[in-house]
Design a protein around this motif. Structure first.
Motif, PDB file in Angstrom:
ATOM      1  N   PRO A 350       0.811  -1.223   0.000  1.00 33.75           N
ATOM      2  CA  PRO A 350       0.000   0.000   0.000  1.00 33.75           C
ATOM      3  C   PRO A 350       0.844   1.274   0.000  1.00 33.75           C
ATOM      4  N   ILE A 351       0.231   2.351  -0.435  1.00 37.09           N
ATOM      5  CA  ILE A 351       0.911   3.642  -0.502  1.00 37.09           C
ATOM      6  C   ILE A 351       1.483   4.021   0.862  1.00 37.09           C
ATOM      7  N   LYS A 352       0.699   3.835   1.908  1.00 33.87           N
ATOM      8  CA  LYS A 352       1.165   4.272   3.231  1.00 33.87           C
ATOM      9  C   LYS A 352       2.406   3.484   3.667  1.00 33.87           C
ATOM     10  N   ASN A 353       2.430   2.199   3.399  1.00 34.87           N
ATOM     11  CA  ASN A 353       3.603   1.406   3.779  1.00 34.87           C
ATOM     12  C   ASN A 353       4.853   1.903   3.061  1.00 34.87           C
ATOM     13  N   ASN A 354       4.680   2.337   1.817  1.00 34.53           N
ATOM     14  CA  ASN A 354       5.800   2.862   1.058  1.00 34.53           C
ATOM     15  C   ASN A 354       6.318   4.154   1.664  1.00 34.53           C
ATOM     16  N   ILE A 355       5.392   5.029   1.984  1.00 27.66           N
ATOM     17  CA  ILE A 355       5.799   6.365   2.413  1.00 27.66           C
ATOM     18  C   ILE A 355       6.489   6.353   3.774  1.00 27.66           C
ATOM     19  N   THR A 356       6.022   5.507   4.689  1.00 25.43           N
ATOM     20  CA  THR A 356       6.552   5.604   6.048  1.00 25.43           C
ATOM     21  C   THR A 356       7.668   4.602   6.350  1.00 25.43           C
ATOM     22  N   LEU A 357       8.078   3.836   5.351  1.00 28.00           N
ATOM     23  CA  LEU A 357       9.057   2.776   5.643  1.00 28.00           C
ATOM     24  C   LEU A 357      10.330   3.250   6.354  1.00 28.00           C
ATOM     25  N   PRO A 358      10.968   4.343   5.903  1.00 31.18           N
ATOM     26  CA  PRO A 358      12.210   4.711   6.587  1.00 31.18           C
ATOM     27  C   PRO A 358      11.992   5.345   7.965  1.00 31.18           C
ATOM     28  N   ILE A 359      10.755   5.711   8.300  1.00 33.16           N
ATOM     29  CA  ILE A 359      10.556   6.419   9.573  1.00 33.16           C
ATOM     30  C   ILE A 359       9.634   5.648  10.509  1.00 33.16           C
ATOM     31  N   LEU A 360       9.611   4.335  10.356  1.00 33.93           N
ATOM     32  CA  LEU A 360       8.704   3.529  11.173  1.00 33.93           C
ATOM     33  C   LEU A 360       8.955   3.739  12.665  1.00 33.93           C
ATOM     34  N   LYS A 361      10.212   3.867  13.021  1.00 30.86           N
ATOM     35  CA  LYS A 361      10.532   4.053  14.446  1.00 30.86           C
ATOM     36  C   LYS A 361       9.887   5.315  14.979  1.00 30.86           C
ATOM     37  N   LYS A 362       9.938   6.361  14.161  1.00 30.97           N
ATOM     38  CA  LYS A 362       9.407   7.643  14.612  1.00 30.97           C
ATOM     39  C   LYS A 362       7.913   7.613  14.821  1.00 30.97           C
ATOM     40  N   ILE A 363       7.236   6.711  14.124  1.00 28.16           N
ATOM     41  CA  ILE A 363       5.782   6.700  14.280  1.00 28.16           C
ATOM     42  C   ILE A 363       5.319   5.511  15.126  1.00 28.16           C
ATOM     43  N   SER A 364       6.217   4.996  15.965  1.00 21.34           N
ATOM     44  CA  SER A 364       5.754   3.946  16.871  1.00 21.34           C
ATOM     45  C   SER A 364       5.965   4.373  18.315  1.00 21.34           C
ATOM     46  N   ASN A 365       5.030   3.958  19.165  1.00 23.14           N
ATOM     47  CA  ASN A 365       5.228   4.118  20.598  1.00 23.14           C
ATOM     48  C   ASN A 365       5.652   2.737  21.067  1.00 23.14           C
ATOM     49  N   TRP A 366       6.658   2.682  21.850  1.00 19.46           N
ATOM     50  CA  TRP A 366       7.226   1.385  22.188  1.00 19.46           C
ATOM     51  C   TRP A 366       7.531   0.657  20.896  1.00 19.46           C
ATOM     52  N   PHE A 367       6.864  -0.464  20.660  1.00 16.55           N
ATOM     53  CA  PHE A 367       7.151  -1.083  19.376  1.00 16.55           C
ATOM     54  C   PHE A 367       5.893  -1.235  18.525  1.00 16.55           C
ATOM     55  N   LEU A 368       4.838  -0.534  18.900  1.00 20.95           N
ATOM     56  CA  LEU A 368       3.625  -0.602  18.095  1.00 20.95           C
ATOM     57  C   LEU A 368       3.493   0.643  17.223  1.00 20.95           C
ATOM     58  N   LEU A 369       3.101   0.428  15.972  1.00 16.35           N
ATOM     59  CA  LEU A 369       2.911   1.551  15.064  1.00 16.35           C
ATOM     60  C   LEU A 369       1.700   2.366  15.497  1.00 16.35           C
ATOM     61  N   ASN A 370       1.843   3.678  15.426  1.00 14.21           N
ATOM     62  CA  ASN A 370       0.725   4.553  15.686  1.00 14.21           C
ATOM     63  C   ASN A 370       0.082   4.873  14.334  1.00 14.21           C
ATOM     64  N   ARG A 371      -1.012   4.160  14.062  1.00 13.62           N
ATOM     65  CA  ARG A 371      -1.545   4.263  12.712  1.00 13.62           C
ATOM     66  C   ARG A 371      -2.244   5.586  12.439  1.00 13.62           C
ATOM     67  N   LYS A 372      -2.705   6.233  13.496  1.00 12.43           N
ATOM     68  CA  LYS A 372      -3.301   7.564  13.307  1.00 12.43           C
ATOM     69  C   LYS A 372      -2.236   8.534  12.828  1.00 12.43           C
ATOM     70  N   MET A 373      -1.088   8.449  13.510  1.00 11.00           N
ATOM     71  CA  MET A 373       0.013   9.326  13.164  1.00 11.00           C
ATOM     72  C   MET A 373       0.451   9.054  11.723  1.00 11.00           C
ATOM     73  N   GLU A 374       0.474   7.778  11.374  1.00  6.40           N
ATOM     74  CA  GLU A 374       0.879   7.403  10.030  1.00  6.40           C
ATOM     75  C   GLU A 374      -0.067   8.017   8.994  1.00  6.40           C
ATOM     76  N   SER A 375      -1.364   7.846   9.225  1.00  3.98           N
ATOM     77  CA  SER A 375      -2.338   8.401   8.284  1.00  3.98           C
ATOM     78  C   SER A 375      -2.177   9.906   8.151  1.00  3.98           C
ATOM     79  N   ALA A 376      -1.912  10.560   9.266  1.00  2.92           N
ATOM     80  CA  ALA A 376      -1.751  12.012   9.216  1.00  2.92           C
ATOM     81  C   ALA A 376      -0.550  12.388   8.358  1.00  2.92           C
ATOM     82  N   LEU A 377       0.531  11.617   8.513  1.00  6.28           N
ATOM     83  CA  LEU A 377       1.726  11.892   7.714  1.00  6.28           C
ATOM     84  C   LEU A 377       1.442  11.700   6.230  1.00  6.28           C
ATOM     85  N   VAL A 378       0.757  10.604   5.909  1.00  2.00           N
ATOM     86  CA  VAL A 378       0.452  10.323   4.511  1.00  2.00           C
ATOM     87  C   VAL A 378      -0.444  11.420   3.945  1.00  2.00           C
TER      88      VAL A 378
END
Ligand SMILES: Nc1ncnc2c1ncn2[C@@H]1O[C@H](COP(=O)(O)OP(=O)(O)OP(=O)(O)O)[C@@H](O)[C@H]1O
Ligand SMILES: [Mg+2]
Lengths: 502, 319
Positions: A350-378
């Motif tokens: 998906p488009i979102k997986n492509n866009i956030t791949l290098p910054i996954l760490k930045k959009i996770s709390n602990w080790f879970l992805l914050n998908r709201k934050m991801e959507s906002a970035l996209v």
């Protein structure tokens, strides 16, 4: 009159993909022996129209009339046998086979007993290539040829099938200046032989050079079809983007700051030879040169993608060693690669997986992805780069070429880089979006980012660069200031051989 | 602007990719209710679930390995190794069970590391690399035991046979691991990276991922999962058996494939694999209930995989 005979009419073609209306009631007709340009923004539906013509996709509605016969749709096989050949941007050659084998793949000439007649095939291949005025050793493996020659092989393949209609989908995107001239010569000679050409390109200069007629598509709809005569560039552009577009390059602030990236005598075991380079904050440095001159290799070496054989790279005056792109990215360097399908994108994700791949760490709390934050970035990328997409969950493969390029750019912008290396950043991007990208590049430099831009489009190099480096045979052979550069000078340096360079 | 509505086309494809295998499972259950109603006996079901759990735990690892475009044929070897190590280290003493499992996990991780290193650093194709590893492991076992396994499986390990109705310990372990790895694959950076590496390794490297490290981690996880399955199997059997894992390696591949995980990487996931495991296991049980021979079992499995693969191919084309 023979000239005005219509060879192709596509009537009221509609096609949608999962709710995206790619084509709505589009009609187009081509005169025999003419060059018909097909233009429009990214996602306008050009490729979709062509895929329907080639039988790769079925229209939801509409008819195709070819050489006076009506069809609802046809298979790719039928299209070929009718005399319709499409040359896609991703060439469909088998790189391990030689030129002859590729031209006759699946239709080998046989002797009466069924044995393949290699001699005749070779003869025929030579004849076809000669007809186009090019010299290639037909026994060479296609993989060893330059992309330009590979494209010629594709065209010969079409000719060998007695194609009456050849469609070229962005053929120039992979060609350098002089190779383009050769393509134009070939198109002219095809035309003289009564072959009809449909030519898709985002480079309008080309359209003005060779097209007789042009059709403009916008958002899946037909805007206008007219002869090129008396058409101005501004008119064509405004038909494409639906508004007046000032095609002016953003003014440089001319405030190059401290040196961020410095290369001292770097060589690789492939092609680079002792390259020196300095990149300052706030400047765009254009890297010109022929395809194969080592520009891409330089980009990859600076990014840690290829190993250095000798020499050193300094970042903010400090020596750095990148053993992989990950190291370079950590030091705030980005590379927008040349071949987006192979190196830039995950087309089946998906488009979102492509866009956030290098910054996954930045959009996770602990080790879970914050998908709201991801959507906002996209969503912010979508706005910033005006990416036209139905949903962030859509696989990238379903985006048009230009929008795919924007996804790659978006991915890197989120890493907040200080140095961006862009290898052909506007390849396949439409005029409107191109200037949006130029504006964006300028804005980035105003924030202090340094950009190294590789491009085969001289207007882009000349219009945007603060400084221009010219490469030839693995070396930087010239450095030109914005004010002193001209197309002629760049070409002169780019084509001079090793002997003169010394 | 381009209009967009969730159309039936997209949803059908997505539905099929995600739930097609569940429909197949449902159909299989309906068929079973006619031709082998015995399948639904409480006891048969309990056995079926226990076996599914054993296969399912390995299949989790196999699925992840396949997601990074790999394959792990060494899992069977790891299971046998586990059972020997548990017997050898504990030698029947209950208090040594944790230690013996720990040793098995460490050895398992080393085997996974070996797989990963061969595949990434030596560029050996996964099929060959894991087969090599399998031979090495088997050889080492032979050399160590001289063909006759010694040691005893502690009785307490039989706890894995505990069950409350269908709810046996292996089943609960399978559920728990599925939950953990589902979360891992779907909403963690690591999961995202696994899919990225599998769908385009070049682009992954250029996006700053440590492709090698990710692949190696996946192989290590797969081996450790095999160790867990091995411990359960050992506890169930109660003694060391060199043929304890026969067929489990290929069955785990089959389960993943039937569940929709692609061989070329980047596509598929655990939800499909769970159904795949159940389908494979139900088929095996039905074959036994029908009194058919082993050959028939293979043929049926083969046909089911073939059907699955061609259906997924078809769904792909529809796109
Ligand atoms: N298989 C598909 N599934 C879903 N949407 C698709 C598919 N193919 C094309 N589209 C959509 O249809 C529209 C037209 O795409 P098309 O590729 O024809 O554009 P294009 O004019 O060739 O653009 P570009 O200049 O960027 O290549 C786009 O919005 C694209 O996202
Ligand atoms: Mg296109």
């Amino acid at each position: 009159m023979k000239d005005d005979q219509l060879i192709l009419e596509m009537n009221n073609i509609s096609k949608s993909f999962s709710g995206v209306k790619a084509l709505v009631d589009v009609s187009i007709s081509c005169k025999k022996g003419s060059v018909h340009a097909l233009v429009g923004e990214n996602g306008a539906g050009k490729s979709t129209l062509i895929k329907i013509l080639s039988g790769a996709q079925r229209p939801d509605k509409g008819t195709i009339c070819f050489k006076g016969k009506n069809y609802e749709s046809f298979s790719t096989r039928e299209a070929l046998s009718l005399g319709i050949s499409v040359i896609y941007q991703e060439l469909a050659l088998v790189s391990e086979m030689n030129v002859v084998e590729n031209i006759f793949l699946g239709r080998e000439i046989r002797m009466t007993v069924g044995i393949i007649d290699s001699a005749r095939m070779r003869q025929e291949a030579n004849r076809l290539l000669e007809q186009m005025g090019i010299k290639i050793n037909v026994n060479r493996e296609v993989g060893e040829l330059s992309v330009a020659y590979q494209q010629m092989v594709e065209i010969s393949k079409a000719l060998s099938r007695n194609a009456d209609l050849i469609v070229m989908d962005e053929p120039s995107a992979i060609l350098a200046g002089h190779e383009l001239e050769q393509l134009f010569r070939i198109i002219q000679s095809l035309k003289d032989n009564g072959v009809t050409i449909i030519y898709i390109s985002h480079r309008l200069e080309e359209v003005f050079r060779i097209a007789d007629e042009v059709t403009v598509l916008k958002d899946g709809q037909h805007v206008v079809t007219r002869s090129m005569e008396g058409l101005s560039r501004a008119e064509l552009v405004s038909a494409m983007v639906g508004r007046k577009l000032e095609e002016v390059f953003p003014q440089s602030a001319n405030k190059a700051g401290e040196c961020v990236l410095e290369a001292n005598g770097i060589s690789t075991d492939t092609i680079l030879k002792k390259v020196n380079l300095k990149l300052h904050r706030g400047e765009i440095v254009g890297l010109a040169g022929m395809v194969g001159s080592g520009r891409t290799e330089l980009a990859r070496a600076l990014f840690g993608a290829d190993k250095l054989f000798s020499g050193e790279i300094k970042l903010m005056g400090e020596r750095v060693e990148f053993s992989s792109p990950a190291d370079a990215i950590r030091k705030k360097i980005s590379l927008v690669p040349e071949d987006r399908k192979q190196q830039g994108l995950f087309t089946e994700l998906p488009i979102k997986n492509n866009i956030t791949l290098p910054i996954l760490k930045k959009i996770s709390n602990w080790f879970l992805l914050n998908r709201k934050m991801e959507s906002a970035l996209v969503e912010s990328s979508k706005k910033q780069l005006s990416i036209s997409m139905a949903s962030e969950h859509l696989d990238v493969q379903f985006l048009s070429g230009g929008n795919q390029q924007k996804v790659v750019l978006a991915k890197w912008l989120h890493t907040k880089p200080e140095v961006i290396i862009m290898d052909e950043p506007t390849r396949g991007v439409d005029v409107g979006a191109k200037f949006e990208i130029y504006q964006l590049m300028r804005r980035l430099t105003e924030e202090g980012i340094a950009i190294l831009m590789i491009s085969s489009e001289l207007p882009e190099i000349l219009g945007l660069s603060d400084r221009i480096l010219v490469m030839s045979e693995g070396r930087i052979v010239a450095e030109l200031e914005h004010s002193e550069a001209s197309e002629e000078k760049i070409i002169e340096y780019a084509t001079m051989g090793e002997s003169k360079a010394a | 602007m381009i209009g967009f509505t969730e159309s039936n086309h997209l949803t059908f494809k997505k539905l099929f990719a995600a739930y097609g295998v569940y429909m197949a499972l449902l159909i299989l259950l309906i068929v079973a209710s006619f031709i082998t109603p015995d399948l639904f006996d409480e006891e048969t079901l309990a056995v079926l679930f226990r076996q599914s759990a054993q296969l399912g735990i390995i299949a989790i690892g196999q699925t992840m390995v396949m997601l990074v475009a790999g394959l792990d044929l060494s899992v069977g070897g790891v299971i046998v190794m586990t059972s020997m190590v548990v017997a050898e280290v504990s030698n029947g003493r209950d208090e040594l069970i944790p230690l013996s499992i720990l040793v098995a996990l460490i050895l398992g991780a080393l085997i996974g590391l070996g797989n990963g290193l061969l595949i990434t650093k030596r560029k050996v194709p996964p099929l060959v690399a894991t087969l090599v590893m399998l031979f090495l492991v088997q050889g080492a076992q032979q050399a160590f035991t001289r063909g006759v396994p010694s040691g005893f499986v502690p009785e307490t390990l039989g706890i894995v046979n505990q069950s409350w109705g269908f709810l046996s310990i292996p089943l609960m372990v399978w559920f728990a691991l599925n939950a953990v790895f589902l979360v891992l694959l779907r909403v963690t950076p690591f999961g995202r990276r696994i899919y990225a590496v599998g769908s385009n390794a070049d682009a992954a490297r250029l996006s700053g991922l440590s492709v090698h490290r990710i692949k190696i981690a996946v192989y290590i996880l797969a081996s450790c999962l095999a160790v867990i399955s091995g411990v359960i199997l050992t506890g169930y059997v109660g003694y060391v058996d060199r043929f304890i894992a026969t067929g489990l390696d290929l069955d785990s591949v089959a389960a993943a494939v039937v569940g929709g995980t692609a061989f070329y990487g980047g596509k598929g996931g655990l939800l499909g694999t769970i159904a795949g495991v159940l389908i494979i296991q139900i088929l095996s049980t039905m074959v036994v209930l029908l009194g058919l021979d082993a050959q028939t079992q293979f043929i049926i499995k083969g046909l089911v995989i073939l059907a699955a693969v061609s259906l997924y191919g078809l769904a792909q084309k529809q796109a």
